[in-house]
Design a protein around this motif. Structure first.
Motif, PDB file in Angstrom:
ATOM      1  N   THR A 292      -6.584  11.367 -13.360  1.00  0.00           N
ATOM      2  CA  THR A 292      -6.296  11.713 -11.962  1.00  0.00           C
ATOM      3  C   THR A 292      -4.854  11.410 -11.557  1.00  0.00           C
ATOM      4  O   THR A 292      -4.457  11.730 -10.423  1.00  0.00           O
TER       5      THR A 292
ATOM      6  N   PRO B 154     -12.737  17.344 -15.278  1.00  0.00           N
ATOM      7  CA  PRO B 154     -13.584  18.435 -14.785  1.00  0.00           C
ATOM      8  C   PRO B 154     -14.114  18.193 -13.369  1.00  0.00           C
ATOM      9  O   PRO B 154     -14.214  19.127 -12.570  1.00  0.00           O
ATOM     10  N   LEU B 155     -14.469  16.933 -13.051  1.00  0.00           N
ATOM     11  CA  LEU B 155     -14.889  16.626 -11.686  1.00  0.00           C
ATOM     12  C   LEU B 155     -13.767  16.901 -10.701  1.00  0.00           C
ATOM     13  O   LEU B 155     -13.983  17.437  -9.605  1.00  0.00           O
TER      14      LEU B 155
ATOM     15  N   LEU C 141     -11.227  18.992 -11.096  1.00  0.00           N
ATOM     16  CA  LEU C 141     -10.914  20.418 -11.026  1.00  0.00           C
ATOM     17  C   LEU C 141     -12.002  21.231 -10.344  1.00  0.00           C
ATOM     18  O   LEU C 141     -11.771  22.391  -9.990  1.00  0.00           O
ATOM     19  N   ALA C 142     -13.170  20.637 -10.166  1.00  0.00           N
ATOM     20  CA  ALA C 142     -14.283  21.367  -9.543  1.00  0.00           C
ATOM     21  C   ALA C 142     -14.186  21.316  -8.016  1.00  0.00           C
ATOM     22  O   ALA C 142     -15.208  21.383  -7.329  1.00  0.00           O
ATOM     23  N   THR C 143     -12.950  21.185  -7.527  1.00  0.00           N
ATOM     24  CA  THR C 143     -12.622  21.206  -6.090  1.00  0.00           C
ATOM     25  C   THR C 143     -13.233  20.044  -5.307  1.00  0.00           C
ATOM     26  O   THR C 143     -13.273  20.086  -4.079  1.00  0.00           O
ATOM     27  N   PHE C 144     -13.703  19.001  -5.985  1.00  0.00           N
ATOM     28  CA  PHE C 144     -14.249  17.862  -5.273  1.00  0.00           C
ATOM     29  C   PHE C 144     -13.153  16.911  -4.785  1.00  0.00           C
ATOM     30  O   PHE C 144     -13.382  16.100  -3.894  1.00  0.00           O
TER      31      PHE C 144
ATOM     32  N   ALA D 285     -13.903  12.316  -7.581  1.00  0.00           N
ATOM     33  CA  ALA D 285     -13.816  12.154  -9.036  1.00  0.00           C
ATOM     34  C   ALA D 285     -13.811  10.679  -9.430  1.00  0.00           C
ATOM     35  O   ALA D 285     -14.385  10.293 -10.453  1.00  0.00           O
TER      36      ALA D 285
END
Length: 384
Positions: free
Chosen positions: A21, A144-145, A147-150, A155
């Motif tokens: 991150t 991936p968390l 990048l999944a717009t969260f 994340a």
């Protein structure tokens, strides 16, 4: 053993979830590169500084109680950093969950001794496998968390869910242990030769692992092999998994013996020296040797305190983690000073080579221990 494995996972996901991150944190919080580096190294320093106070807590509330308190702090810190709005708040909650890790880790060998006295090696290997799985999960799933717009907050905070699950299972299903330590049984005994040897072994294994992780990117960049950085780092870390899986089957026969440390030290020394001197294209091979050797020594070393007298376990483990994580924090920095002063990247790896040699020398002379902590006399023809 399954709950111990889950505890091991949670003691690492919250730390290794940060590096993926960092690029986002630089933009979102205005975090400088030096602050980003500090954010990833603060947990190691706190774990070193908090290991002996953790042993004190064990002497007061017992090993199970110490891990309960540690998991509570870990869960709270991991969750609250997800609402951080400034670097200062993010650092504060990072310190909070790092304290939780620092007071949990010294308690594990005491629990293993009490719960699995005949399966010390296997229980230690399974717990250590959890540590390694936690590193892999955080390193591979956090991005991936993100990048999944969260967003970076979710994340990072997501790992608190797994930690909360581990805490709930721990409180509901684990039995209490009879207290075996006096309130003064937490002070490290620097005059105890066995305890000091254990601490130095832990420091050597930690320095090889953390030092290689620290310097592979920069040294590969200098060697014009940027494309091999992900593979080399991946091999360094993933090579630990088959070692931990294999030890889950045979560690009971290996804990306390000398020859596994000779193998581990030789692998680390060959890996570091090969990485230094061989062509850059072969770097993944040498990284695999260093990673496997350091994990073999680390896992077996975690099991050794459980072979000591019960009153010595927490104080010895606290000393081990203080020296081990202290070496992991200051060792790579010392290598960086050598690189800066000389302009030679190879000097950055010298502390790791010295640590591998130290592991080989100490491991080759370490006494085999019985459950009471006394040395087992050599038997003709036995593998010592």
């Amino acid at each position: 053993m399954a709950i111990l494995w889950l505890v091991g996972i949670n003691l690492r996901t919250v730390i290794l979830g940060v590096p993926p991150t960092l690029p986002t944190l630089h933009r979102a919080l205005g975090l400088s590169y030096s602050a980003g580096g500090l954010l990833t190294s603060v947990p190691v320093l706190v774990m070193a500084a908090g290991a002996i106070p953790g042993a004190f807590l064990i002497s007061r509330i017992g090993a199970r109680g110490a891990i309960s308190a540690g998991l509570m702090l870990l869960t709270a810190g991991a969750a609250l950093r997800g609402v951080s709005t400034s670097p200062l708040v993010l650092f504060a909650f990072t310190v909070l969950f790092s304290i939780g890790i620092a007071i949990s880790q010294p308690a594990v060998p005491a629990l293993i001794q009490g719960w699995f006295p005949q399966k010390v090696g296997r229980a230690t290997a399974i717990y250590s496998n959890g540590l390694l799985i936690g590193e892999v999960l955080a390193a591979t799933l956090t991005l991936p968390l993100l990048l999944a717009t969260f967003g970076w907050q979710v994340a990072l905070a997501a790992w608190a869910v797994l930690s909360a699950l581990g805490l709930a299972l721990w409180l509901l299903l684990t039995p209490a242990l009879k207290r075996t330590q006096s309130a003064s049984g937490w002070v490290p005994d620097w005059r105890n030769r066995t305890a000091v040897q254990l601490a130095l072994l832990m420091g050597a294994a930690s320095l090889v692992y953390f030092g290689m992780n620290t310097w592979i990117p920069d040294t590969m960049e200098v060697r014009h092999a940027h494309g091999l950085i992900p593979l080399t780092l991946g091999v360094l870390n993933f090579s630990q998994l088959p070692v931990s899986a294999g030890l889950a089957l045979v560690a009971d026969r290996l804990v306390g013996r000398r020859w596994p440390y000779v193998v581990a030290g030789s692998g680390c020394l060959l890996g570091v020296v090969g990485y230094l001197l061989a062509p850059a294209a072969s770097a993944p091979l040498w990284a695999a040797l260093a990673g496997a050797g350091s994990s073999l020594a680390f896992i077996l070393n975690l099991g050794l305190p459980a072979l000591l007298d019960p009153a010595q376990v927490a104080r010895t483990t606290g000393l081990m983690f203080t020296v081990g994580y202290g070496c992991a924090f200051f060792g790579p920095a010392l290598g960086g000073v050598g690189w800066d002063l000389s302009g030679n990247f190879q000097l950055a790896l010298i502390p790791m080579a010295v640590a591998a040699l130290l592991m080989l020398l100490i491991g080759g002379t370490f006494p085999r221990l019985s459950l009471s902590g006394s040395e087992i006399p050599a038997v003709s023809g036995s593998a010592r």
